[in-house]
Design an enzyme around this catalytic site. Structure first.
Site, PDB file in Angstrom:
ATOM      1  N   CYS A 323       6.452  13.514 -48.300  1.00 24.03           N
ATOM      2  CA  CYS A 323       5.124  14.123 -48.334  1.00 24.03           C
ATOM      3  C   CYS A 323       5.194  15.653 -48.446  1.00 24.03           C
ATOM      4  O   CYS A 323       5.480  16.161 -49.519  1.00 24.03           O
ATOM      5  CB  CYS A 323       4.291  13.637 -47.163  1.00 24.03           C
ATOM      6  SG  CYS A 323       2.550  13.588 -47.603  1.00 24.03           S
ATOM      7  N   HIS A 407       4.317   7.726 -47.586  1.00 23.45           N
ATOM      8  CA  HIS A 407       4.990   7.527 -46.299  1.00 23.45           C
ATOM      9  C   HIS A 407       5.752   6.203 -46.215  1.00 23.45           C
ATOM     10  O   HIS A 407       5.178   5.193 -45.828  1.00 23.45           O
ATOM     11  CB  HIS A 407       3.964   7.638 -45.166  1.00 23.45           C
ATOM     12  CG  HIS A 407       3.513   9.041 -44.955  1.00 23.45           C
ATOM     13  ND1 HIS A 407       4.144   9.908 -44.092  1.00 23.45           N
ATOM     14  CD2 HIS A 407       2.525   9.748 -45.545  1.00 23.45           C
ATOM     15  CE1 HIS A 407       3.557  11.092 -44.142  1.00 23.45           C
ATOM     16  NE2 HIS A 407       2.565  11.013 -45.016  1.00 23.45           N
ATOM     17  N   GLU A 409       7.813   5.395 -44.073  1.00 23.15           N
ATOM     18  CA  GLU A 409       7.936   4.948 -42.675  1.00 23.15           C
ATOM     19  C   GLU A 409       6.712   4.170 -42.243  1.00 23.15           C
ATOM     20  O   GLU A 409       6.738   3.467 -41.242  1.00 23.15           O
ATOM     21  CB  GLU A 409       8.176   6.142 -41.756  1.00 23.15           C
ATOM     22  CG  GLU A 409       6.950   6.939 -41.338  1.00 23.15           C
ATOM     23  CD  GLU A 409       6.366   7.816 -42.422  1.00 23.15           C
ATOM     24  OE1 GLU A 409       6.957   7.892 -43.523  1.00 23.15           O
ATOM     25  OE2 GLU A 409       5.303   8.435 -42.195  1.00 23.15           O
TER      26      GLU A 409
HETATM   27  N1  LIG Z   1       1.448  14.053 -44.895  1.00 22.71           N
HETATM   28  C1  LIG Z   1       1.808  15.219 -45.353  1.00 22.71           C
HETATM   29  O1  LIG Z   1       2.948  15.647 -45.289  1.00 22.71           O
HETATM   30  C2  LIG Z   1       0.720  16.061 -45.964  1.00 22.71           C
HETATM   31  C3  LIG Z   1       1.236  17.032 -46.975  1.00 22.71           C
HETATM   32  C4  LIG Z   1       0.269  18.161 -47.278  1.00 22.71           C
HETATM   33  N2  LIG Z   1      -0.147  18.762 -46.084  1.00 22.71           N
HETATM   34  C5  LIG Z   1      -0.892  17.664 -48.080  1.00 22.71           C
HETATM   35  O2  LIG Z   1      -1.981  17.489 -47.556  1.00 22.71           O
HETATM   36  O3  LIG Z   1      -0.739  17.416 -49.246  1.00 22.71           O
END
Ligand SMILES: NC(=O)CC[C@H](N)C(=O)O
Length: 448
Positions: A323, A407, A409
């Site tokens: 992410c 994600h 996980e």
């Molecule tokens: N879940 C995250 O790592 C979010 C990544 C980043 N803050 C976004 O909104 O794109």
């Protein structure tokens, strides 16, 4: 769906009493996001579902039950400062969700600030609901009734003020004050606890939209859950055998989720978590087998120091970005990130793995994305989000880099993408072998 800015104004001082103080420990979760103990946000309490069960079964807590039922599908939370705002008594979940969504969609930051400062919030525009619309639940339970004073939290009046001027009456519990923030929808049906404690939401408001609790007999579900255990959560499988080979992973904590660490550990990794400002030189001195760049809140362009760190590490050791980590990698490789219109927040995003052509259903939470057109040659887009074609994964095999915008996980979420951790371990293993038996590993690699 990402929504724009809202303001939550809270009146009065409130505090959550931990559930453990109100219930015998056998029936209560360990804690319930006590606002004064923000570390709980990073160490989530054990099971929000069980707290829901407790309330649904207690006849003396009709109003708390109603609120909690509402909370289950429509909670606004300011992550990391433990604000909980539960909208009061909407007649139907779906209609409120829709109308509130529409209101939220047409909002803008400037407008809400103006409204807040000029106090032009007209009561006529309030979206309050008639008492007849309030949820009523009649419950028969053998459990002892709790007196009013023993309720596990105190509520106070709160207002959710949208930029279009609409005001949503609410009850709040948790921290007090006034907060402006971006509201993001999360469409997941489960995992409220993990979602509401996910550090990637810092500075944002999470709006749970699960409408499926409306018009259903929640008591029946509770009974069923008590009989069969949770029907909607899946257990992760952890390797029962001690893995033969262990890998040392340095994990950069930009707001890391605990389950990332648990999944890595399950694949035999020994993990050292370092803060986001940890210098690349120190990481490289630790001679890790791999480095993980975690998820985290906000705009990746706002943390150039992190991009610098990532740039100094890549090519020297296998890396995996999740992410925010993926976005930082994209930038470190020379690419650009951009803000998406609504972002992706939910547990059911279809992603195509372009290498295998398989479609994975994934958990996502991001507002920014990497623009693949800006990436240099050699960087491969490995995954795309099938809803909008955006980049959902990258690899740069020559530099042992892999990353996912979503994600793997999955906490909460489907487990389709768990193989990514295995692939990271594979990358580390290849690298380790290359170092110990340079010639053999070259042969192995070519053969593969
Ligand atoms: N879940 C995250 O790592 C979010 C990544 C980043 N803050 C976004 O909104 O794109």
């Amino acid at each position: 769906m990402t929504l724009r800015l809202v303001q939550v104004m809270k009146t009065g001082r409130t505090r959550i009493t931990p559930l453990s103080a109100a219930f015998p420990s056998s029936r209560a979760p360990e804690s319930f996001l006590t606002p004064s103990e923000s570390h709980h946000l990073l160490r989530p309490p054990t099971n929000l579902h069980s707290s829901i069960q407790v309330f649904l079964e207690n006849p003396s807590l009709h109003s708390a039950t109603a609120r909690l039922t509402v909370a289950a599908w429509f909670v606004v939370v300011v992550c990391q400062s433990s604000w909980f705002v539960v909208l009061e008594g909407p007649p139907r979940v779906a209609s409120v969700s829709r109308s509130c969504s529409a209101a939220l969609r047409s909002s803008s930051v400037r407008r809400v600030r103006q409204l807040a400062s000029s106090r032009r919030l007209s009561p006529a525009r309030q979206c309050s609901l008639p008492a007849s619309c309030r949820p009523s639940i009649s419950v028969k339970s053998p459990l002892p009734a709790l007196a009013e004073g023993e309720r596990p939290w105190k509520t106070s009046d709160a207002r959710l003020v949208l930029e279009d001027g609409s005001i949503w009456k609410a009850k709040s519990f948790g921290a007090t004050g006034t907060q402006v923030g971006e509201v993001v929808f999360n469409t997941s049906l489960t995992g409220y606890q993990e979602i509401l404690t996910d550090p990637s939401y810092a500075g944002q408001f999470v709006l749970m939209t699960n409408p499926h609790i409306d018009d259903v007999d929640t008591r029946a579900i509770t009974r069923r859950l008590r009989e069969d255990g949770s029907l909607i959560e899946q257990e992760w499988e952890f390797n029962s055998k001690v893995p033969q080979e262990t890998f040392h992973v340095v994990a950069y904590d930009f707001g890391i989720k605990q389950n990332i660490l648990r999944r890595l550990a399950s694949y035999g990794c020994k993990i050292t978590v370092v803060p986001s400002t940890w210098p690349a030189s120190k990481t490289l001195k630790m001679k890790p087998d791999g480095v993980l760049f975690s998820n985290g809140p906000g705009d990746p362009s706002a943390v150039p120091y992190a991009v610098e760190t990532v740039r100094d590490i890549i090519g020297k050791v296998p890396v995996f970005g999740i992410c925010m980590g993926h976005q930082l990698l994209g930038q470190a490789l020379g690419g650009k990130t951009f803000k998406m219109k609504f972002g992706h927040h939910g547990g059911n995003h279809p992603v195509r793995n372009l290498r295998t052509t398989h479609v994975e259903i994934s958990a996502q939470n991001h507002n920014y994305a990497v623009d693949p057109a800006t990436l240099p040659e050699g960087v491969e887009v490995t995954h795309i989000n099938l809803n909008d074609g955006s980049c959902a994964g990258l690899a740069f095999p020559a530099k042992r880099i892999m990353s996912l915008q979503y994600h793997p996980e999955a906490s909460p979420g489907p487990h389709d993408s768990d193989y990514a951790f295995r692939e990271f371990v594979y990358l580390m293993r290849q690298e380790k072998r290359k170092k110990s038996e340079p010639q053999l590993s070259t042969v192995v690699e070519v053969a593969l």
